[in-house]
Motif scaffolding. Structure first.
Motif, PDB file in Angstrom:
ATOM      1  N   HIS A 237      37.321  47.329  44.498  1.00 22.43           N
ATOM      2  CA  HIS A 237      37.540  45.263  44.836  1.00 22.43           C
ATOM      3  C   HIS A 237      36.892  44.362  44.182  1.00 22.43           C
ATOM      4  O   HIS A 237      36.732  43.287  44.096  1.00 22.43           O
ATOM      5  CB  HIS A 237      37.359  45.152  46.532  1.00 22.43           C
ATOM      6  N   ALA A 241      35.020  41.634  46.995  1.00 22.25           N
ATOM      7  CA  ALA A 241      35.141  42.427  48.025  1.00 22.25           C
ATOM      8  C   ALA A 241      35.257  41.163  49.507  1.00 22.25           C
ATOM      9  O   ALA A 241      34.381  40.680  49.519  1.00 22.25           O
ATOM     10  CB  ALA A 241      34.789  43.525  48.434  1.00 22.25           C
ATOM     11  N   SER A 242      36.405  41.110  50.051  1.00 22.96           N
ATOM     12  CA  SER A 242      36.627  40.030  50.938  1.00 22.96           C
ATOM     13  C   SER A 242      35.104  39.817  52.278  1.00 22.96           C
ATOM     14  O   SER A 242      35.445  41.036  53.114  1.00 22.96           O
ATOM     15  CB  SER A 242      37.649  39.551  51.588  1.00 22.96           C
ATOM     16  N   GLY A 243      34.428  38.420  51.492  1.00 22.44           N
ATOM     17  CA  GLY A 243      33.793  38.341  52.846  1.00 22.44           C
ATOM     18  C   GLY A 243      32.070  39.810  52.339  1.00 22.44           C
ATOM     19  O   GLY A 243      31.012  39.615  53.536  1.00 22.44           O
ATOM     20  N   TYR A 244      31.984  39.701  51.622  1.00 22.16           N
ATOM     21  CA  TYR A 244      30.721  40.791  51.247  1.00 22.16           C
ATOM     22  C   TYR A 244      29.734  39.366  50.775  1.00 22.16           C
ATOM     23  O   TYR A 244      30.241  39.788  49.122  1.00 22.16           O
ATOM     24  CB  TYR A 244      31.319  42.274  50.922  1.00 22.16           C
ATOM     25  N   ARG A 245      28.787  39.788  51.204  1.00 19.11           N
ATOM     26  CA  ARG A 245      27.774  38.436  50.716  1.00 19.11           C
ATOM     27  C   ARG A 245      26.330  39.644  49.961  1.00 19.11           C
ATOM     28  O   ARG A 245      25.593  38.217  49.659  1.00 19.11           O
ATOM     29  CB  ARG A 245      27.880  37.498  51.700  1.00 19.11           C
TER      30      ARG A 245
ATOM     31  N   TYR B  23      45.983  45.053  50.322  1.00 15.24           N
ATOM     32  CA  TYR B  23      44.962  46.437  49.955  1.00 15.24           C
ATOM     33  C   TYR B  23      44.373  46.046  48.721  1.00 15.24           C
ATOM     34  O   TYR B  23      43.306  46.670  47.967  1.00 15.24           O
ATOM     35  CB  TYR B  23      45.292  47.155  49.888  1.00 15.24           C
ATOM     36  N   PRO B  25      42.910  42.930  45.236  1.00 14.64           N
ATOM     37  CA  PRO B  25      42.604  42.166  45.453  1.00 14.64           C
ATOM     38  C   PRO B  25      43.756  41.632  44.043  1.00 14.64           C
ATOM     39  O   PRO B  25      44.538  41.977  43.224  1.00 14.64           O
ATOM     40  CB  PRO B  25      41.708  41.792  43.970  1.00 14.64           C
ATOM     41  N   SER B  28      43.894  42.767  40.520  1.00 17.76           N
ATOM     42  CA  SER B  28      45.170  43.713  40.733  1.00 17.76           C
ATOM     43  C   SER B  28      46.266  44.801  41.250  1.00 17.76           C
ATOM     44  O   SER B  28      46.793  45.633  40.647  1.00 17.76           O
ATOM     45  CB  SER B  28      43.866  44.803  41.224  1.00 17.76           C
ATOM     46  N   ASP B 178      33.472  37.836  60.632  1.00 16.73           N
ATOM     47  CA  ASP B 178      34.200  37.813  58.844  1.00 16.73           C
ATOM     48  C   ASP B 178      34.186  38.440  57.390  1.00 16.73           C
ATOM     49  O   ASP B 178      34.211  38.416  57.104  1.00 16.73           O
ATOM     50  CB  ASP B 178      33.694  36.579  59.149  1.00 16.73           C
ATOM     51  N   HIS B 179      33.844  39.668  58.539  1.00 20.12           N
ATOM     52  CA  HIS B 179      33.838  40.563  57.093  1.00 20.12           C
ATOM     53  C   HIS B 179      34.979  41.275  57.230  1.00 20.12           C
ATOM     54  O   HIS B 179      34.858  42.765  57.140  1.00 20.12           O
ATOM     55  CB  HIS B 179      32.421  41.903  57.787  1.00 20.12           C
ATOM     56  N   ASP B 180      35.816  40.671  56.655  1.00 17.75           N
ATOM     57  CA  ASP B 180      36.666  41.353  56.043  1.00 17.75           C
ATOM     58  C   ASP B 180      37.001  42.610  55.324  1.00 17.75           C
ATOM     59  O   ASP B 180      38.009  43.682  55.485  1.00 17.75           O
ATOM     60  CB  ASP B 180      37.884  40.936  55.283  1.00 17.75           C
ATOM     61  N   TRP B 181      35.632  42.529  54.422  1.00 22.03           N
ATOM     62  CA  TRP B 181      35.301  44.273  53.425  1.00 22.03           C
ATOM     63  C   TRP B 181      35.413  45.279  54.421  1.00 22.03           C
ATOM     64  O   TRP B 181      35.621  46.363  53.983  1.00 22.03           O
ATOM     65  CB  TRP B 181      34.491  43.684  52.243  1.00 22.03           C
TER      66      TRP B 181
END
Ligand SMILES: [Zn+2]
Ligand SMILES: [Zn+2]
Ligand SMILES: [Zn+2]
Ligand SMILES: [Zn+2]
Lengths: 327, 327, 327, 327
Positions: A237, A241-245, B23, B25, B28, B178-181
């Motif tokens: 990703h 990556a969504s929400g990975y901070r 799945y 981004p 991609s 909220d950790h969608d990753w």
């Protein structure tokens, strides 16, 4: 091996003992109950018989975390910690303490941790997963912004934080269907705790507070096996990556900010796998007494097919270093 | 290594392609889309370049499983299987098929499996986790009594059933915050699939139908690492672990009724751990194309520090035996 | 991985270069020759290209050990050490030295070691197996009483002693028949060196001088794999195993007094086996340049399936600790 | 585990019993003597107590190989084999035989092997290393041209050949100095046997007779650990490594023509290492009774941290396949 140090070793007070009853079949409950309420009597005999020199004690699960009223949680934690301090004082040569913490109220939790470490001489905290904030199932995991001051205090005090399992609330456990055998140690404990640990990582907590150390039991709640895939996903990703901070891959934090113990997972295959993934400096012996037997843990560990160098580190010297237990 | 056989290799139809978009981004997506819709063109070039002789193809995820109307699910599965059969006919030397199945309707699923195996020449089924039964989030896992006739048919046809991941419904995913990753391959896929597999075991399915074989991807969705603890818990609760209806320990079924693949988990530490836990006869090479690269899978596998004996088994001969692909 | 430190890295002088010719086929000799005579030119480029920060340099084999006249051996060792010291002075940031030693004359060897460490700043000694005492094949291994003062000096100086391979004399090599391919690194090197190490242990040397540290190359010359059987035999014979004069089992000394390196043995299976037997604190990266390529060693090591924790220790920090190389 | 099959299990006749005396301290000799002379009495009780269903029996070491007169060797081998056949006839459900062979006389050895297999029903041969041809220390290893017809017969009969250790002659053992504890199983056995096996490989034997299967005890006499380095050396020397006459790398033959057993090497670290190097299909359980205890072997093996799949293969089914013991 003599001189072992064990980290995930539980006791209960009369007030919290009931929380452990669901984990025992009826026939085993009297035995489990008496084991939990005993602190320094039979426990010391078990330790002597199995080469355990020191136990770091902690309150049973979920106890404080399951109290949906912050003030009551604060109060219970204080009293449990005071009780534990008194018990330890009877055998300071054999026991040290982990603080129970009212994580429902992060400021109070920070204050209680400080008190436990500075005044009671505790060596860290052990918290039973997420906290319940009300009776409607509102829960709190510790990756949110409002917990940052708490973690700052953990970093300042330089003590490890043991993230111990608890079960999900029933409303969050639909995946298990009527398979209640999957709750607790069989599977749900590990999932709940692994996800909580990953949320701490993904929140960027360890970038903000690189000195925070988290301890996970049960050989790392399956995280060592899944480590590559966690970061492969991130790579695919890209950085977004969504929400990975967090700034770095998950594995970097696991290797730097986490320790794992052998509690309740007495299998050489997983231990060797953990050594291959994390290295022996991050692994520490534990039994999970009284839910597991000390002799089961010790007999397995003493004979496990690892090097004697690693046995000494995992059994003792890693704990001396991480908890500053040395003379 | 030449002659590799890969088992978890996906395609999409125009109808199902949208299911894969979440799945990837945005940047991609065009690449992923074109990879999924290509069946025998670029795919063969990837295979040729990386020593893959044969791919067993399957529809993308969740596709049929996410259709909350049984009749529509039945219809989609039939059409997807027919489409796949036509594509395979273009290169029968390089491809075989897994049936998509409308598990929302177990009898129809059994019938479609029979048709796919007997008429289309497919070598098994690949199903994307639980099925949605309506639009209110009613879900079906396959350990319930109403699926037993379906499993009887699987046993009769002597073909493996690949239990492929999907994400939990949002209402069952509160633990991820909220950790969608953590959704998808990073963690949620593995948890969902491992629990489903454990439910099959705990239901006593494999006592009733000992010939049923389940394939799990991703080096076993963390189950190999957690295997000991699953059965230790059962032992502690005696024979009466709540809701466990199988006759033997979990590990017995894993060793007898399960196969695992390397799809999307290209890490030697976990592979060695799986070999130590399950033995190399139960492990099969796969890539998870197009979500993973074939070259990533092949370069890793061809150089992994396992014996050449095991490389041949995992890369090829285990698949020949389990899917009766031999000449 | 950047910052690697490599320990078994050879050079030759014009005087000793001929000793290496038998190890190269004619076509490779010009390349090997030029690699050995280069000290700080191409060598630094190889290091830069492969993440090697520091090399500990040693004279080629057998060199001093094959000189059957003690006085000449003493003289050659001095001159070789002085030469090496001058070369290192050109790039003190990238090289440190191991002393060549005239073990034919233990007192002179002790004196030369002291001079090399104290005056030349060397970090230890590297000796090529047994020494020849005359031209009739009289040989000297270092487990005999007359070497004890030498070992006392090694202990006093607190520097490691690298026991490097050499071939047996032809009269002692009858077992190899006409299979000359088994001489040198393929097999004879390891056997000769392992037996020498075991003689040091069996002589009681490490009871008398517990501070002595021996380094073995090539992942321990097969000793990690054979460790259990060595001590099982002792146990079976009781305390009186014929000629065994040490107080504790062989494994105790291997774990306490020995270090092993990866020189010339770039295989993850053996590395993992060594980690299981000795632990990662006793293993150090090395290449065996110029007999092996630096890039072969580095590419293998950087990607080997061990934990990053262990990679850092084996690649760098173990060497920093054992040779006190820290800033 | 029940049903284990053990391959390296020795007996002696009154004529050969003396050969084993040097391997026991005086105090243990009566016990060892009585164990060796017992065939089907105490031996069966040991087997029953430890889950061993079948033992393949062989004459003690060096016995026939140490007789420096071919005719006497031929005679002793015949009589020993006849004796063994009679003993086996008492309990054919629990024992099968390995032929002793007079390798001093390759044609007679081939003939005796044929007789033992065809007439006595033996399942292979077990030979104690090199043979002595005269009293001056002339020895014969089996890689020479004159043994090729013997190997052709081995291939024709399709039975494994167990290459069992013996000590080198004193004149070839100078490297051990006065460290007699290194003779026998501690180290010299493994070296002697590994080199003999490598000579067989290097001679091209397995190119000429690809059906020949060699069994090595003691987890492969350290060969699994050293495998990579053996072939790395060859690679460095190109195709022309001096005296190497086989077509492929050493590892290819080890994986194709060799089997190894656990005899006398009850250590999980080495077993896991062997699995990583050779794969579990090439490893077979054995004890080395009466030099090792059956209970030591069985307790270790039954609990070793390998998969149950591999335990079954190593403990039983590999032997069923390789020796065609199936019903
Ligand atoms: Zn616990
Ligand atoms: Zn997939
Ligand atoms: Zn070298
Ligand atoms: Zn034997």
């Amino acid at each position: 091996m003599l001189g072992k140090i064990a980290l995930e070793e539980h006791f209960a007070t009369e007030e919290t003992i009931g929380d452990s009853q669901p984990y025992a079949p009826a026939a085993s409950w009297p035995e489990l109950r008496s084991r939990l309420l005993d602190i320094v009597d039979r426990r010391v005999r078990e330790m002597d018989a199995n080469g355990v020199e020191l136990m770091l004690l902690s309150l049973n699960s979920p106890a404080v975390q399951a109290i949906p009223h912050a003030a009551k949680a604060v109060d219970l934690a204080r009293r449990a910690n005071d009780f534990l301090a008194e018990e330890i004082a009877k055998r300071p040569d054999r026991f040290r303490g982990f603080a129970a913490l009212p994580m429902q109220h992060p400021e109070a939790a920070a204050e209680e941790l400080r008190r436990a470490v500075v005044e009671l001489g505790f060596v860290g905290a052990l918290v039973n997963g997420f906290s319940e904030l009300d009776e409607n199932g509102t829960t709190s995991h510790y990756d949110t912004e409002d917990h940052r001051p708490f973690w700052a205090e953990v970093e300042r005090l330089e003590v490890p934080f043991y993230l111990h399992p608890r079960n999900p609330l029933r409303q969050d456990a639909r995946v298990y269907g009527d398979h209640d055998w999957l709750l607790g140690p069989a599977w749900a404990f590990g999932h709940e705790t692994a996800v909580h640990a990953l949320r701490l990582i993904g929140s960027g907590l360890f970038d903000a507070h690189p000195g925070v150390r988290i301890v996970l039991g049960h050989l790392g709640e399956n995280l060592p096996y899944g480590l590559w895939r966690l970061d492969n996903h991130n790579a695919w990703h890209g950085q977004r990556a969504s929400g990975y901070r967090a700034r770095r891959p998950v594995a970097d934090y696991i290797l730097r900010n986490f320790l794992i113990t052998t509690s309740g997972n007495f299998t050489t295959q997983a231990l060797l796998s953990a050594i291959m993934s994390l290295g022996s400096d991050r692994i520490l012996f534990s039994t999970d007494w009284p839910f597991e037997n000390v002799d089961h843990a010790a007999h397995w560990f003493d004979a496990a097919s690892i090097s004697e160098t690693d046995r000494l580190k995992i059994g003792r010297t890693n704990a001396l270093r991480e908890f500053r237990l040395g003379g």
